[in-house]
Motif scaffolding. Structure first.
Motif, PDB file in Angstrom:
ATOM      1  N   LEU A  29       0.813  -1.221   0.000  1.00  0.00           N
ATOM      2  CA  LEU A  29       0.000   0.000   0.000  1.00  0.00           C
ATOM      3  C   LEU A  29       0.850   1.277   0.000  1.00  0.00           C
ATOM      4  O   LEU A  29       0.569   2.188  -0.787  1.00  0.00           O
ATOM      5  CB  LEU A  29      -0.967  -0.010   1.180  1.00  0.00           C
ATOM      6  CG  LEU A  29      -1.983   1.123   1.211  1.00  0.00           C
ATOM      7  CD1 LEU A  29      -2.835   1.122  -0.058  1.00  0.00           C
ATOM      8  CD2 LEU A  29      -2.864   1.013   2.424  1.00  0.00           C
ATOM      9  N   PRO A  30       1.909   1.388   0.810  1.00  0.00           N
ATOM     10  CA  PRO A  30       2.745   2.599   0.742  1.00  0.00           C
ATOM     11  C   PRO A  30       3.408   2.785  -0.628  1.00  0.00           C
ATOM     12  O   PRO A  30       3.493   3.903  -1.130  1.00  0.00           O
ATOM     13  CB  PRO A  30       3.788   2.397   1.835  1.00  0.00           C
ATOM     14  CG  PRO A  30       3.158   1.462   2.794  1.00  0.00           C
ATOM     15  CD  PRO A  30       2.293   0.556   1.968  1.00  0.00           C
ATOM     16  N   LEU A  33       0.819   4.051  -3.000  1.00  0.00           N
ATOM     17  CA  LEU A  33       0.571   5.480  -2.752  1.00  0.00           C
ATOM     18  C   LEU A  33       1.648   6.342  -3.403  1.00  0.00           C
ATOM     19  O   LEU A  33       1.345   7.373  -4.009  1.00  0.00           O
ATOM     20  CB  LEU A  33       0.557   5.748  -1.244  1.00  0.00           C
ATOM     21  CG  LEU A  33      -0.824   5.843  -0.643  1.00  0.00           C
ATOM     22  CD1 LEU A  33      -0.805   5.412   0.788  1.00  0.00           C
ATOM     23  CD2 LEU A  33      -1.309   7.250  -0.775  1.00  0.00           C
ATOM     24  N   HIS A  36       1.088   6.430  -7.177  1.00  0.00           N
ATOM     25  CA  HIS A  36       0.012   7.349  -7.554  1.00  0.00           C
ATOM     26  C   HIS A  36       0.459   8.802  -7.390  1.00  0.00           C
ATOM     27  O   HIS A  36       0.071   9.663  -8.192  1.00  0.00           O
ATOM     28  CB  HIS A  36      -1.244   7.071  -6.730  1.00  0.00           C
ATOM     29  CG  HIS A  36      -2.047   5.931  -7.256  1.00  0.00           C
ATOM     30  ND1 HIS A  36      -2.868   6.048  -8.350  1.00  0.00           N
ATOM     31  CD2 HIS A  36      -2.138   4.646  -6.858  1.00  0.00           C
ATOM     32  CE1 HIS A  36      -3.447   4.886  -8.594  1.00  0.00           C
ATOM     33  NE2 HIS A  36      -3.008   4.018  -7.701  1.00  0.00           N
ATOM     34  N   ALA A  37       1.264   9.084  -6.374  1.00  0.00           N
ATOM     35  CA  ALA A  37       1.796  10.440  -6.208  1.00  0.00           C
ATOM     36  C   ALA A  37       2.696  10.813  -7.378  1.00  0.00           C
ATOM     37  O   ALA A  37       2.717  11.966  -7.824  1.00  0.00           O
ATOM     38  CB  ALA A  37       2.550  10.553  -4.890  1.00  0.00           C
TER      39      ALA A  37
END
Length: 67
Positions: A29-30, A33, A36-37
């Motif tokens: 998950l990190p 993220l 996506h950033a």
């Protein structure tokens, strides 16, 4: 400087898109993220690089016209 921003922005966007939308099942998950950033920060860097390039071209035109 603007060429560096354009290049890095393109690289960020391409890498982020591949990671976020092509390999999402393999990422934690990190990491997802961050991917996506990267798809958000990449286009922002491209836009800043493009504005910097336009500013430089405009400034060179003014200096050429002043002569």
């Amino acid at each position: 400087m603007s060429n560096i921003l354009l290049s890095c922005g393109t690289l960020l966007l391409a890498t982020g898109a591949v990671l976020a939308y092509g390999m999402e099942q393999y990422l934690s998950l990190p990491s997802l993220l961050i991917a996506h950033a990267m798809t958000i920060l990449g286009p922002m860097a491209i836009k800043l690089g493009y504005v910097g390039r336009l500013y430089s071209i405009n400034r060179l035109r003014r200096e050429g016209a002043a002569e």
